[in-house]
Design a protein around this motif. Structure first.
Motif, PDB file in Angstrom:
ATOM      1  N   ILE A   1       0.869  -1.146   0.091  1.00 44.85           N
ATOM      2  CA  ILE A   1       0.108   0.145   0.123  1.00 44.85           C
ATOM      3  C   ILE A   1       0.875   1.284   0.170  1.00 44.85           C
ATOM      4  CG2 ILE A   1      -1.798   1.337   1.181  1.00 44.85           C
ATOM      5  CD1 ILE A   1      -2.395  -1.478   2.512  1.00 44.85           C
ATOM      6  N   ASP A   2       0.787   2.259  -1.254  1.00 41.68           N
ATOM      7  CA  ASP A   2       1.547   3.226  -1.058  1.00 41.68           C
ATOM      8  C   ASP A   2       0.826   4.281  -0.123  1.00 41.68           C
ATOM      9  OD1 ASP A   2       3.591   2.534  -2.497  1.00 41.68           O
ATOM     10  OD2 ASP A   2       2.469   2.598  -4.578  1.00 41.68           O
ATOM     11  N   LEU A   3       1.290   4.926   0.778  1.00 44.28           N
ATOM     12  CA  LEU A   3       0.595   5.709   1.735  1.00 44.28           C
ATOM     13  C   LEU A   3       1.100   7.318   1.173  1.00 44.28           C
ATOM     14  CD1 LEU A   3       1.448   3.946   4.929  1.00 44.28           C
ATOM     15  CD2 LEU A   3      -0.527   3.942   3.733  1.00 44.28           C
ATOM     16  N   PRO A   4       0.089   8.220   1.177  1.00 41.50           N
ATOM     17  CA  PRO A   4       0.310   9.508   0.538  1.00 41.50           C
ATOM     18  C   PRO A   4       0.933  10.256   1.877  1.00 41.50           C
ATOM     19  CG  PRO A   4      -2.141   9.283   1.322  1.00 41.50           C
ATOM     20  CD  PRO A   4      -1.280   7.861   1.457  1.00 41.50           C
ATOM     21  N   GLU A   5       1.447  11.601   1.316  1.00 39.30           N
ATOM     22  CA  GLU A   5       2.137  12.353   2.291  1.00 39.30           C
ATOM     23  C   GLU A   5       1.007  13.107   3.095  1.00 39.30           C
ATOM     24  OE1 GLU A   5       4.373  16.770   1.957  1.00 39.30           O
ATOM     25  OE2 GLU A   5       4.160  15.631   0.162  1.00 39.30           O
ATOM     26  N   LYS A   6       1.299  13.198   4.393  1.00 42.59           N
ATOM     27  CA  LYS A   6       0.399  14.009   5.333  1.00 42.59           C
ATOM     28  C   LYS A   6       0.208  15.298   5.047  1.00 42.59           C
ATOM     29  CE  LYS A   6      -0.273  10.361   8.259  1.00 42.59           C
ATOM     30  NZ  LYS A   6      -1.650   9.713   8.450  1.00 42.59           N
ATOM     31  N   LYS A   7      -1.143  15.752   4.753  1.00 41.33           N
ATOM     32  CA  LYS A   7      -1.482  17.136   4.512  1.00 41.33           C
ATOM     33  C   LYS A   7      -2.967  17.206   5.317  1.00 41.33           C
ATOM     34  CE  LYS A   7       1.259  18.573   0.609  1.00 41.33           C
ATOM     35  NZ  LYS A   7       1.560  18.922  -0.794  1.00 41.33           N
TER      36      LYS A   7
ATOM     37  N   VAL B   1      -6.175  15.293   3.191  1.00 42.46           N
ATOM     38  CA  VAL B   1      -6.805  15.892   1.848  1.00 42.46           C
ATOM     39  C   VAL B   1      -6.869  14.754   1.019  1.00 42.46           C
ATOM     40  CG1 VAL B   1      -5.371  18.049   1.766  1.00 42.46           C
ATOM     41  CG2 VAL B   1      -4.004  16.068   1.222  1.00 42.46           C
ATOM     42  N   TYR B   2      -6.572  13.613   1.585  1.00 43.77           N
ATOM     43  CA  TYR B   2      -6.790  12.298   0.635  1.00 43.77           C
ATOM     44  C   TYR B   2      -7.991  11.594   1.126  1.00 43.77           C
ATOM     45  CZ  TYR B   2      -3.808  11.044   4.733  1.00 43.77           C
ATOM     46  OH  TYR B   2      -3.211  11.167   5.773  1.00 43.77           O
ATOM     47  N   ALA B   3      -8.990  12.352   1.890  1.00 42.02           N
ATOM     48  CA  ALA B   3     -10.061  11.904   2.282  1.00 42.02           C
ATOM     49  C   ALA B   3     -11.350  12.827   1.754  1.00 42.02           C
ATOM     50  CB  ALA B   3     -10.224  11.694   3.939  1.00 42.02           C
TER      51      ALA B   3
ATOM     52  N   PHE C   1      -1.202   4.356  10.026  1.00 40.84           N
ATOM     53  CA  PHE C   1      -1.534   5.690   9.421  1.00 40.84           C
ATOM     54  C   PHE C   1      -2.687   6.401   9.637  1.00 40.84           C
ATOM     55  CE2 PHE C   1      -2.078   8.007   5.447  1.00 40.84           C
ATOM     56  CZ  PHE C   1      -1.056   8.614   5.109  1.00 40.84           C
ATOM     57  N   LEU C   2      -3.622   5.660   9.822  1.00 42.88           N
ATOM     58  CA  LEU C   2      -5.119   6.518   9.960  1.00 42.88           C
ATOM     59  C   LEU C   2      -5.190   6.697  11.480  1.00 42.88           C
ATOM     60  CD1 LEU C   2      -7.636   4.765   7.441  1.00 42.88           C
ATOM     61  CD2 LEU C   2      -6.246   6.666   7.053  1.00 42.88           C
ATOM     62  N   GLU C   3      -4.521   6.208  12.330  1.00 38.86           N
ATOM     63  CA  GLU C   3      -4.569   6.478  13.579  1.00 38.86           C
ATOM     64  C   GLU C   3      -3.851   7.776  13.784  1.00 38.86           C
ATOM     65  OE1 GLU C   3      -3.091   5.148  18.246  1.00 38.86           O
ATOM     66  OE2 GLU C   3      -2.570   3.742  16.549  1.00 38.86           O
ATOM     67  N   GLU C   4      -3.015   8.082  13.065  1.00 38.13           N
ATOM     68  CA  GLU C   4      -2.298   9.596  13.128  1.00 38.13           C
ATOM     69  C   GLU C   4      -3.378  10.451  12.879  1.00 38.13           C
ATOM     70  OE1 GLU C   4       1.544  10.304  11.409  1.00 38.13           O
ATOM     71  OE2 GLU C   4       2.072   8.273  11.712  1.00 38.13           O
ATOM     72  N   ASP C   5      -3.980  10.389  11.896  1.00 37.75           N
ATOM     73  CA  ASP C   5      -5.153  11.280  11.329  1.00 37.75           C
ATOM     74  C   ASP C   5      -6.391  11.511  12.243  1.00 37.75           C
ATOM     75  OD1 ASP C   5      -3.640  11.655   9.022  1.00 37.75           O
ATOM     76  OD2 ASP C   5      -4.583   9.898   7.808  1.00 37.75           O
ATOM     77  N   MET C   6      -6.596  10.343  12.996  1.00 41.54           N
ATOM     78  CA  MET C   6      -7.574  10.444  13.912  1.00 41.54           C
ATOM     79  C   MET C   6      -7.172  11.317  15.202  1.00 41.54           C
ATOM     80  SD  MET C   6      -9.302   6.600  13.803  1.00 41.54           S
ATOM     81  CE  MET C   6     -10.953   6.971  14.745  1.00 41.54           C
ATOM     82  N   TRP C   7      -5.944  11.088  15.699  1.00 45.21           N
ATOM     83  CA  TRP C   7      -5.623  12.073  16.533  1.00 45.21           C
ATOM     84  C   TRP C   7      -5.474  13.471  16.257  1.00 45.21           C
ATOM     85  CZ3 TRP C   7      -5.423  11.634  21.671  1.00 45.21           C
ATOM     86  CH2 TRP C   7      -5.385  10.519  22.179  1.00 45.21           C
ATOM     87  N   HIS C   8      -4.954  13.581  14.766  1.00 51.11           N
ATOM     88  CA  HIS C   8      -5.059  14.911  14.268  1.00 51.11           C
ATOM     89  C   HIS C   8      -6.449  15.686  14.288  1.00 51.11           C
ATOM     90  CE1 HIS C   8      -3.077  18.209  12.085  1.00 51.11           C
ATOM     91  NE2 HIS C   8      -4.150  18.589  11.535  1.00 51.11           N
ATOM     92  N   LEU C   9      -7.527  14.808  13.957  1.00 50.56           N
ATOM     93  CA  LEU C   9      -8.785  15.259  14.157  1.00 50.56           C
ATOM     94  C   LEU C   9      -9.147  15.732  15.320  1.00 50.56           C
ATOM     95  CD1 LEU C   9     -11.689  13.481  12.430  1.00 50.56           C
ATOM     96  CD2 LEU C   9     -11.865  14.449  14.773  1.00 50.56           C
ATOM     97  N   VAL C  10      -8.786  14.916  16.437  1.00 50.36           N
ATOM     98  CA  VAL C  10      -8.986  15.124  17.616  1.00 50.36           C
ATOM     99  C   VAL C  10      -8.420  16.368  18.182  1.00 50.36           C
ATOM    100  CG1 VAL C  10      -8.838  14.308  20.184  1.00 50.36           C
ATOM    101  CG2 VAL C  10      -9.691  12.832  18.448  1.00 50.36           C
ATOM    102  N   LYS C  11      -7.096  16.577  18.015  1.00 44.73           N
ATOM    103  CA  LYS C  11      -6.288  17.676  18.517  1.00 44.73           C
ATOM    104  C   LYS C  11      -6.840  19.024  17.936  1.00 44.73           C
ATOM    105  CE  LYS C  11      -2.355  14.933  20.050  1.00 44.73           C
ATOM    106  NZ  LYS C  11      -1.037  14.183  19.523  1.00 44.73           N
ATOM    107  N   THR C  12      -7.377  18.846  16.713  1.00 45.74           N
ATOM    108  CA  THR C  12      -7.831  20.051  16.127  1.00 45.74           C
ATOM    109  C   THR C  12      -9.352  20.274  16.206  1.00 45.74           C
ATOM    110  OG1 THR C  12      -8.024  19.146  13.903  1.00 45.74           O
ATOM    111  CG2 THR C  12      -5.910  19.877  14.288  1.00 45.74           C
ATOM    112  N   LEU C  13      -9.873  19.637  16.743  1.00 42.01           N
ATOM    113  CA  LEU C  13     -11.266  19.639  16.702  1.00 42.01           C
ATOM    114  C   LEU C  13     -11.676  20.956  17.887  1.00 42.01           C
ATOM    115  CD1 LEU C  13     -14.214  18.363  16.750  1.00 42.01           C
ATOM    116  CD2 LEU C  13     -13.847  16.940  18.811  1.00 42.01           C
TER     117      LEU C  13
END
Length: 198
Positions: free
Chosen positions: A33-39, A56-58, A181-193
């Motif tokens: 699985i090629d994972l995209p850059e975090k943005k 941005v990839y969601a 990979f997506l756990e990082e995105d979930m934490w980012h969501l929570v921290k910016t909520l």
């Protein structure tokens, strides 16, 4: 002539050696699985009681059904990851007489711990941000249907629950790179909520 005699004498030995070795099965492999850059980009739609950053990839899709019934309110959304065949389901509830904070936390606990028959472990991490966001982040180990979940609240008015699901058999080994990979995105969501006043 000697070469022919040698080949005839060696042939039974070669056949015996091949028959004894047999074949060794290869270990099961998984697709790369090629994972995209975090943005990240901001979700801040008018009328919604919350705002946060998501990848941005969601994409954001409004959730209209909850277990084949109409969603409780218009603020339920899904964060769709089409390239990973997964979604983070976000369900929002307003704390009040119908939905007490204790009831909402208990419901979130029950929804997470219903996975215990498939889970090898469930780890909880506290959520506390400077945006008045508090809650718990759950990491469910093993072949559970939803390995990453959270609830976040301001303890007075707002309650948001998130759960990551993939449309694939829940195999912890094959999904491990995506979970990380997506756990990082979930934490980012929570921290910016952040909660909006309305």
């Amino acid at each position: 002539m000697r070469a022919v005699i040698f080949l005839v004498a060696a042939l039974p030995l070669l056949l015996a050696a091949c028959a004894q070795q047999g074949s060794t099965p290869k270990p099961r492999g998984y697709f790369r699985i090629d994972l995209p850059e975090k943005k990240y980009q901001t979700f801040n739609e008018p009328g919604y009681p919350y705002t946060f950053e998501y990848p941005v990839y969601a994409g954001i899709v409004k959730d209209t059904l909850f277990f084949d019934e109409k969603a409780e309110n218009p603020w339920w959304i899904n964060i769709d990851f089409p390239s990973f065949n997964g979604k983070i389901y976000l369900s929002y509830k307003e704390i009040g007489a119908r939905n007490s904070l204790d009831k909402l936390i208990n419901d979130a606990f029950k929804l997470t711990y219903k996975h215990t028959y498939k889970a090898e472990s469930i780890e909880e991490q506290d959520i506390h941000t400077h945006h008045r966001v508090h809650g718990l982040f759950y990491e469910v180990g093993g072949n559970a249907a939803s390995a990453k979940q959270f609830y976040a609240t301001d303890s007075g008015r707002h309650f948001l629950r998130g759960a990551l699901y993939f449309y694939a058999p829940p195999n912890a080994d094959s999904l491990a790179p995506l979970h990380r990979f997506l756990e990082e995105d979930m934490w980012h969501l929570v921290k910016t909520l952040q909660w909006k006043a309305n």
